[in-house]
Design an enzyme around this catalytic site. Structure first.
Site, PDB file in Angstrom:
ATOM      1  N   GLY A 172      -0.099 -29.691  37.509  1.00 17.12           N
ATOM      2  CA  GLY A 172      -1.389 -30.373  37.637  1.00 17.12           C
ATOM      3  C   GLY A 172      -1.989 -30.679  36.286  1.00 17.12           C
ATOM      4  O   GLY A 172      -1.291 -30.642  35.272  1.00 17.12           O
ATOM      5  N   ASN A 173      -3.268 -31.000  36.254  1.00 14.63           N
ATOM      6  CA  ASN A 173      -3.962 -31.231  34.987  1.00 14.63           C
ATOM      7  C   ASN A 173      -5.419 -30.814  35.118  1.00 14.63           C
ATOM      8  O   ASN A 173      -5.862 -30.441  36.195  1.00 14.63           O
ATOM      9  CB  ASN A 173      -3.811 -32.697  34.555  1.00 14.63           C
ATOM     10  N   HIS A 174      -6.171 -30.898  34.010  1.00 11.63           N
ATOM     11  CA  HIS A 174      -7.524 -30.344  33.977  1.00 11.63           C
ATOM     12  C   HIS A 174      -8.619 -31.312  34.411  1.00 11.63           C
ATOM     13  O   HIS A 174      -9.786 -31.061  34.164  1.00 11.63           O
ATOM     14  CB  HIS A 174      -7.834 -29.832  32.565  1.00 11.63           C
ATOM     15  N   ALA A 228      -6.802 -38.705  37.517  1.00  8.82           N
ATOM     16  CA  ALA A 228      -5.769 -38.380  36.536  1.00  8.82           C
ATOM     17  C   ALA A 228      -4.496 -38.067  37.329  1.00  8.82           C
ATOM     18  O   ALA A 228      -4.195 -36.910  37.633  1.00  8.82           O
ATOM     19  CB  ALA A 228      -6.184 -37.188  35.691  1.00  8.82           C
TER      20      ALA A 228
END
Ligand code: C5P
Length: 223
Positions: A32-34, A100
């Site tokens: 995943g990402n932030h 994102a």
């Protein structure tokens, strides 16, 4: 919210993607990402405030919308987000792509939790569909597309390339180089580049104010 119903927004159908996507490695792990989803949710609320109709398609976040009129669709992976967007794209007037989206996903997510055994472990990844680019390639004349780009250098040049490649009308650029800006923060510092080659840079602001700036810009773009 200061109520500002507005003929430009009234009755218009907006589709917004928001948040990160999670790409399963096995049933309990993901890539995943932030991304916090704050910008997309702020846009959804501000559009609803101005009288627009919003379909918000969001990956996993802690955000909540404040306007009941915002329709929320929760998805997890890029593929799920892509399917949801495809289903709603035709009836959309303006698409705003803040999500994102993970560029890659594991080719073969394991059905069972992966046990630790060998010292090194490789997970093979494959490209995810580019949701925004698909919408750009499948757009009709009246539809407007706003993309986002997180660039660390040559903002305007990279933005112009993205604008053309994805057939967007506007690209909102932000850079991690600015303090307190972008991922996870409550504030952001953006520039907007549009397909009439106008470029505007804004001050560091709260993401709510950034949402207002983007919508004001869109309104001016159309007039
Ligand atoms: O190409 P890049 O990832 O920098 O483009 C960013 C823009 O494209 C964002 O608006 C993002 O939401 C969108 N995007 C997408 N699907 C992807 C990758 C990016 O919709 N797979």
């Amino acid at each position: 919210f200061e109520s500002q119903k507005n003929p430009f927004f009234a009755g218009k159908k907006f589709l917004i993607t928001a948040g990160p996507t999670h790409e399963a490695i096995d049933p309990v792990r993901f890539i995943g990402n932030h991304s916090s989803g704050k910008t997309g949710f702020a846009l959804a609320d501000e559009i609803a405030n101005r009288g627009g109709e919003v379909m918000l398609i969001t990956g996993p976040t802690n955000q909540k919308v404040q306007f009941d009129s915002v329709r929320c669709l929760n998805v997890v992976s890029a593929e799920e987000m892509f399917n949801a967007v495809k289903e709603h794209w035709q009836k959309t007037d303006v698409g705003i792509f803040t999500a994102a989206v993970a560029d890659y996903r594991p080719v073969n997510p394991a059905n069972q939790k992966i046990k630790k055994s060998q010292e090194n472990l490789s997970v093979e990844l494959m490209r995810n569909p580019d949701i925004l680019a698909w919408c750009g390639a499948n757009r009709s004349d009246h539809q407007r597309i706003v993309g986002f780009a997180l660039e660390t250098e040559n903002l305007k040049e990279n933005g112009a390339k993205k604008l053309e490649k994805k057939k967007a009308n506007m690209i909102v650029l932000n850079t991690t180089a600015d303090q307190g800006a972008a991922f996870g923060h409550d504030t952001n510092k953006i520039s907007i580049l549009d397909d009439h080659n106008n470029f505007k840079t804004f001050e560091l602001k709260s993401k709510k104010e950034v949402a207002s700036d983007i919508l004001d810009y869109l309104k001016t773009y159309e007039s």
